[in-house]
Design an enzyme around this catalytic site. Sequence first.
Site, mmCIF file in Angstrom:
data_model
loop_
_atom_site.group_PDB
_atom_site.id
_atom_site.type_symbol
_atom_site.label_atom_id
_atom_site.label_comp_id
_atom_site.label_asym_id
_atom_site.label_seq_id
_atom_site.Cartn_x
_atom_site.Cartn_y
_atom_site.Cartn_z
ATOM 1 N N GLN A 239 8.149 -14.812 10.740
ATOM 2 C CA GLN A 239 7.198 -15.029 9.651
ATOM 3 C C GLN A 239 7.629 -14.344 8.351
ATOM 4 O O GLN A 239 7.126 -14.638 7.287
ATOM 5 C CB GLN A 239 5.815 -14.468 10.030
ATOM 6 C CG GLN A 239 5.184 -15.171 11.192
ATOM 7 C CD GLN A 239 4.060 -14.348 11.803
ATOM 8 O OE1 GLN A 239 2.917 -14.437 11.390
ATOM 9 N NE2 GLN A 239 4.370 -13.541 12.802
ATOM 10 N N GLY B 130 -5.228 -26.397 11.653
ATOM 11 C CA GLY B 130 -6.301 -26.973 12.468
ATOM 12 C C GLY B 130 -6.562 -26.221 13.768
ATOM 13 O O GLY B 130 -6.879 -26.844 14.795
ATOM 14 N N ASP C 127 1.196 -9.799 3.981
ATOM 15 C CA ASP C 127 -0.168 -9.634 4.492
ATOM 16 C C ASP C 127 -1.270 -9.994 3.484
ATOM 17 O O ASP C 127 -2.415 -10.206 3.870
ATOM 18 C CB ASP C 127 -0.380 -8.194 4.963
ATOM 19 C CG ASP C 127 0.422 -7.894 6.210
ATOM 20 O OD1 ASP C 127 0.953 -8.841 6.824
ATOM 21 O OD2 ASP C 127 0.533 -6.705 6.578
ATOM 22 N N ASP D 18 0.786 -1.215 0.000
ATOM 23 C CA ASP D 18 0.000 0.000 0.000
ATOM 24 C C ASP D 18 0.838 1.296 0.000
ATOM 25 O O ASP D 18 0.664 2.174 -0.854
ATOM 26 C CB ASP D 18 -0.847 -0.086 1.286
ATOM 27 C CG ASP D 18 -1.911 0.950 1.327
ATOM 28 O OD1 ASP D 18 -2.287 1.429 0.247
ATOM 29 O OD2 ASP D 18 -2.356 1.281 2.441
ATOM 30 N N GLY D 19 1.765 1.406 0.952
ATOM 31 C CA GLY D 19 2.565 2.622 1.107
ATOM 32 C C GLY D 19 3.434 2.881 -0.107
ATOM 33 O O GLY D 19 3.506 4.013 -0.616
ATOM 34 N N ARG E 49 -1.387 -6.645 10.497
ATOM 35 C CA ARG E 49 -1.726 -5.433 11.250
ATOM 36 C C ARG E 49 -3.170 -5.017 11.012
ATOM 37 O O ARG E 49 -3.868 -4.619 11.924
ATOM 38 C CB ARG E 49 -0.764 -4.317 10.827
ATOM 39 C CG ARG E 49 -0.728 -3.160 11.759
ATOM 40 C CD ARG E 49 0.387 -2.200 11.467
ATOM 41 N NE ARG E 49 0.931 -2.296 10.115
ATOM 42 C CZ ARG E 49 2.169 -1.962 9.802
ATOM 43 N NH1 ARG E 49 2.986 -1.529 10.718
ATOM 44 N NH2 ARG E 49 2.586 -2.043 8.555
ATOM 45 N N GLU F 231 -8.373 -24.184 16.666
ATOM 46 C CA GLU F 231 -9.742 -24.292 17.182
ATOM 47 C C GLU F 231 -10.472 -22.957 17.061
ATOM 48 O O GLU F 231 -11.681 -22.918 16.836
ATOM 49 C CB GLU F 231 -9.723 -24.738 18.647
ATOM 50 C CG GLU F 231 -9.585 -26.235 18.842
ATOM 51 C CD GLU F 231 -8.228 -26.798 18.444
ATOM 52 O OE1 GLU F 231 -7.243 -26.022 18.470
ATOM 53 O OE2 GLU F 231 -8.142 -27.993 18.087
#
Length: 293
Positions: free
Chosen positions: A225, A155, A97, A72-73, A141, A157
Site C-alpha cells: 500500500q 464496495g 494515513d 505527526d512524529g 495504525r 460489505e
Amino acid sequence: IECVGIYRGYQGLIEGDFEDLSARSVRNIINRGGTFLKSARSQEFKTKEGRAKAHAQLVKNQIDALVLIGGDGTFTGGMLFNEEYNAPILGIPGTIDNDIDGTMYTLGYDTALNTVVDAIDRIRDTASSHDRLFFIEVMGRDCGHIALNAGLGAGAEEILIPEANRGLEQLLESLERSRKTGKSSSIVVVAEGDKTGKSVFQLAEYVEENLPNYDIRVSVLGHMQRGGAPTCFDRVLASRMGVKAVESLMEGKSNYMVGMIKDEIVITPIIDAIKGKSSVDSELMRVCEIMST
Ligand code: F6P
C-alpha cells in the site's frame, strides 16, 4: 535559493548526510514511489544531544530553514527543534494515513487508496467466484481513513475502523443478514488499528466459529500500500505543496504546515495540524452503511 537534500530525515541531519540539489536532481522521478532521499526513524533526534548535533550541522552548512516532509512524529520533532534553536521550519504532510489536520489530503494517501481499491477488486474476483468471505486488512495504525474510503470505493460489505467500534455481535448479525438476503460472498475491510481487540486472523476465526456456513479467507495488504507510482492527484498535490512551502519560508513564515483545503493550498500552524489528528467524516460513515445493505 540553494537547495540541499538531507538523506534519511533527522538522522541524516545529525550526521551531515547532505547533497546539493539542483532542478535536475529530481528529473524523471515524478512518476516514482518512495524517496531517493530515503527515510528513517531517528531515535537520536529524540534526545537533546542529537538535536544539538543536528543544529551544529545546520550552522556548519549554512542552512537557513528546513522543509519537513512527514507526519505527526516528524512535525513534533521539528517543533521541538524550532523551540530550542529557532530554526525556521515548514511542514509538508506526507503519510498515507491522512491523519493530519489542516489539510484534506496528505501526500501518498490518494495513491494508497487507489492501490487498495485495485487490490480489493482483484480479491473480489476470488470472493465471488468461490462464494467466500474475505477479511482484508489495510494500513491505518490509529485511523480508518484508508479503510473507510477504499472500502466504500471497492464496495465492501463491512468496514471496521478504530473510530467506530461497532462490536463483534453486530458484525455477526450483519454478515448473517447479508447471507439471508442472498449475498454469497462478502468483503470485510479491517483497518490495522481497529478496536475489536482481535487481529484480523482472530476475527476470521471468530466469525468462522459462529457462522460456519461461510468459507473464510484473510488477506493482509501490508506495505504494498505504501509503494508504486503516485496518482496524478498526488503528483499535482506534491508540486503545489512544495512551491507553497518554499514561498512561505521566503515570506518569513515558520512553524506552519502546508495543506489543501477545498482545492486551495493553505498554511496552518503545525501545532494545530497535529493536535486534532483529523477525525473521520460521520457523513461518510453513514453513506458506507447505506451502500453496504
Ligand atoms: O505511516 C503510517 C503507517 O502507514 C501505518 O498505517 C502503518 O501501521 C505503519 O505506517 C507501518 O510502518 P512500518 O513500515 O514502520 O511498519
